[in-house]
Motif scaffolding. Structure first.
Motif, mmCIF file in Angstrom:
data_model
loop_
_atom_site.group_PDB
_atom_site.id
_atom_site.type_symbol
_atom_site.label_atom_id
_atom_site.label_comp_id
_atom_site.label_asym_id
_atom_site.label_seq_id
_atom_site.Cartn_x
_atom_site.Cartn_y
_atom_site.Cartn_z
ATOM 1 N N GLU A 7 0.833 -1.192 0.000
ATOM 2 C CA GLU A 7 0.000 0.000 0.000
ATOM 3 C C GLU A 7 0.872 1.249 0.000
ATOM 4 O OE1 GLU A 7 -3.140 -0.013 -0.296
ATOM 5 O OE2 GLU A 7 -3.642 -2.108 0.066
ATOM 6 N N ILE A 8 0.449 2.253 -0.763
ATOM 7 C CA ILE A 8 1.233 3.488 -0.817
ATOM 8 C C ILE A 8 0.545 4.631 -0.088
ATOM 9 C CG2 ILE A 8 2.206 2.844 -3.032
ATOM 10 C CD1 ILE A 8 0.370 4.905 -4.332
ATOM 11 N N GLU A 9 -0.690 4.397 0.353
ATOM 12 C CA GLU A 9 -1.415 5.505 0.971
ATOM 13 C C GLU A 9 -0.746 5.978 2.259
ATOM 14 O OE1 GLU A 9 -3.729 6.927 -0.648
ATOM 15 O OE2 GLU A 9 -3.714 5.414 -2.221
ATOM 16 N N SER A 10 -0.107 5.039 2.985
ATOM 17 C CA SER A 10 0.487 5.392 4.275
ATOM 18 C C SER A 10 1.874 5.998 4.139
ATOM 19 C CB SER A 10 0.567 4.143 5.160
ATOM 20 O OG SER A 10 1.378 3.161 4.536
ATOM 21 N N LEU A 11 2.407 6.013 2.919
ATOM 22 C CA LEU A 11 3.750 6.552 2.722
ATOM 23 C C LEU A 11 3.705 8.070 2.631
ATOM 24 C CD1 LEU A 11 5.184 4.066 0.091
ATOM 25 C CD2 LEU A 11 5.713 4.163 2.510
ATOM 26 N N ALA A 12 4.614 8.700 3.379
ATOM 27 C CA ALA A 12 4.688 10.155 3.305
ATOM 28 C C ALA A 12 5.151 10.586 1.918
ATOM 29 C CB ALA A 12 5.638 10.685 4.377
ATOM 30 N N ASP A 13 6.012 9.787 1.320
ATOM 31 C CA ASP A 13 6.536 10.088 -0.006
ATOM 32 C C ASP A 13 6.407 8.824 -0.842
ATOM 33 O OD1 ASP A 13 7.881 10.757 -2.257
ATOM 34 O OD2 ASP A 13 9.695 11.470 -1.277
ATOM 35 N N ARG A 14 5.621 8.887 -1.924
ATOM 36 C CA ARG A 14 5.411 7.692 -2.743
ATOM 37 C C ARG A 14 6.698 7.162 -3.349
ATOM 38 N NH1 ARG A 14 0.625 10.608 -3.573
ATOM 39 N NH2 ARG A 14 -1.273 9.369 -3.245
ATOM 40 N N SER A 15 7.710 7.996 -3.478
ATOM 41 C CA SER A 15 8.983 7.554 -4.049
ATOM 42 C C SER A 15 9.647 6.498 -3.178
ATOM 43 C CB SER A 15 9.931 8.741 -4.237
ATOM 44 O OG SER A 15 10.245 9.342 -3.000
ATOM 45 N N GLU A 16 9.228 6.391 -1.909
ATOM 46 C CA GLU A 16 9.800 5.382 -1.030
ATOM 47 C C GLU A 16 9.383 3.974 -1.445
ATOM 48 O OE1 GLU A 16 8.692 6.227 2.942
ATOM 49 O OE2 GLU A 16 9.575 8.237 2.967
ATOM 50 N N LEU A 17 8.347 3.877 -2.274
ATOM 51 C CA LEU A 17 7.818 2.572 -2.659
ATOM 52 C C LEU A 17 8.859 1.712 -3.361
ATOM 53 C CD1 LEU A 17 5.225 0.865 -2.685
ATOM 54 C CD2 LEU A 17 4.714 1.841 -4.921
ATOM 55 N N PHE A 18 9.699 2.313 -4.184
ATOM 56 C CA PHE A 18 10.702 1.542 -4.912
ATOM 57 C C PHE A 18 11.800 1.017 -3.994
ATOM 58 C CE2 PHE A 18 10.389 2.827 -9.690
ATOM 59 C CZ PHE A 18 9.147 2.231 -9.732
ATOM 60 N N GLY A 19 11.984 1.646 -2.841
ATOM 61 C CA GLY A 19 12.983 1.166 -1.899
ATOM 62 C C GLY A 19 14.407 1.400 -2.368
#
Length: 403
Positions: A7-19
């Protein structure tokens, strides 16, 4: 395999999704944009925000899931193709219908984009990377299981623990049968893993009676479960099979030829035909293995990459097919000493004749295969290689001149 839902909704910055990535030196910052508005507006936004360099991208669904991961040597051009008014390709249309946002990450070089794409696909298992695609031949790996009496099996995924891995080869009934024949040829067990082994000279108390086994009755196994062979004898047979997989195949084919001739002379034609089929199966396995494994065993070099992000030179250090590190071209004395130490240490760790010292982990395998296919596709890129000896010599020479 269950799809990984992140889920990306809880991320402050969506760019963190890629890790993070082990190749961070060759990666740029991750950006995100929503795919709302007209196709023209989306194309214009991509042109303005996305740099004209290689890179990877991930399409996000309305639920916040990564549904597709791709790469391109021209990232903005590829992203705009999904929103062209002229294209009518089913793949792009299907992906576009599922996507409400896109993440992208520039890479310093197209090859690094390939590595990053494989890494992200392994992380997210995006459903649209496989659904609707033409069925491709599945690939498998020959794995020596980690056991007191090891043998070989063909698997589609490399296990975390093993005593050696070879591949990839096509995964189909012929290959599965060939690996079964390999165990038969050397008398290696193929019984359940929980079968108790009772090697000759190591029994404690009375021998346990193993379950009924056809191979015991036919005497096509060394029968370590019955104490019919010592651990040394079994290990010798196992090592002989490993030698074949590692490329030393002449002795095996010579032995099979002698066995076929002997069976034919004694008019055991059915046995001779089985040996002929076994030899044919081994020839195909050997042919599949040799190209990649022969390359990886000799693949020790530094591949110089010109970064399209900041125009700096990067060094990709490869030892026996394994990508050790991606670093900036060494400039300072400390950097040059670090490169020399890294190469020396890696060579010491990887030198040896055990299969586990070659490309053996899933991530290493995928990266090595990508590198192998890259140089096959672009043979002129070989000119951008330094041998390890030359790379270390350059560092040492500059260190000497600096002092």
């Amino acid at each position: 395999m269950a799809r990984k839902r992140i889920e990306i909704e809880s991320l402050a910055d969506r760019s963190e999704l890629f890790g993070k990535s082990v190749w961070s030196n060759g990666l740029g910052a991750v950006s995100y944009t929503q795919l709302h508005g007209t196709k023209k507006a989306i194309r214009e936004r991509i042109r303005e925000e996305c740099p004209a360099v290689p890179g990877v991208y991930g399409m996000l669904s309305s639920e916040g899931h990564v549904v597709y991961v791709g790469m391109s040597s021209q990232l903005p051009k590829r992203l705009q193709s999904y929103f062209s008014t002229t294209t009518n390709r089913k793949k792009e249309t299907r992906i576009r219908r599922h996507a409400v946002g896109v993440l992208w990450q520039p890479t310093a070089h197209p090859f690094l984009a390939q590595l990053r794409e494989r890494q992200l696909i392994g992380r997210f298992h995006p459903p649209l990377n496989i659904q609707g695609q033409p069925v491709k031949m599945q690939t498998g790996y020959i794995v020596a299981n980690l056991n007191e009496a090891p043998s070989f099996q063909l698997v589609t995924e490399i296990p975390k623990t093993h005593d050696g891995v070879w591949g990839p080869i096509p995964y189909h009934s012929f290959s599965i049968a060939a690996i079964e024949q390999l165990n038969l040829q050397f008398g290696l067990r193929d019984c359940p893993k929980n079968t108790v082994m009772q090697f000759k000279g190591e029994q404690k108390g009375e021998l346990l009676t193993p379950p009924s086994c056809l191979r015991i009755d036919l005497q096509t196994c060394l029968r370590p479960c019955l104490g019919a062979c010592s651990k040394k004898e079994y290990t010798k047979a196992f090592d002989s099979a490993k030698k074949f997989l590692n490329g030393h195949s002449k002795k095996l084919f010579s032995d099979l030829q002698k066995q076929m001739q002997s069976a034919a002379e004694n008019r055991h034609f059915e046995k001779a035909a089985k040996l002929r089929d076994r030899a044919k199966a081994f020839e195909q396995i050997d042919s599949h293995l040799r190209r990649f494994h022969d390359w990886s065993s000799q693949a020790s070099f530094v591949y110089r990459l010109d970064s399209e992000i900041d125009q700096q030179e990067l060094w990709l250090i490869v030892i026996r097919g394994i990508i050790i590190d991606l670093i900036n071209k060494p400039q300072s004395p400390e950097d040059k000493e670090s490169v020399t130490e890294l190469v020396d240490q890696s060579q010491r760790q990887l030198n040896g004749n055990a299969a586990a010292k070659n490309v053996s982990q899933p991530g290493e395998f995928e990266a090595a295969r990508a590198l192998f296919h890259w140089f096959n596709k672009f043979p002129e890129e070989v000119k951008r290689q330094y041998s390890l000896k030359k790379a270390v010599s350059l560092c040492n020479r500059k260190l000497k001149n600096a002092s």
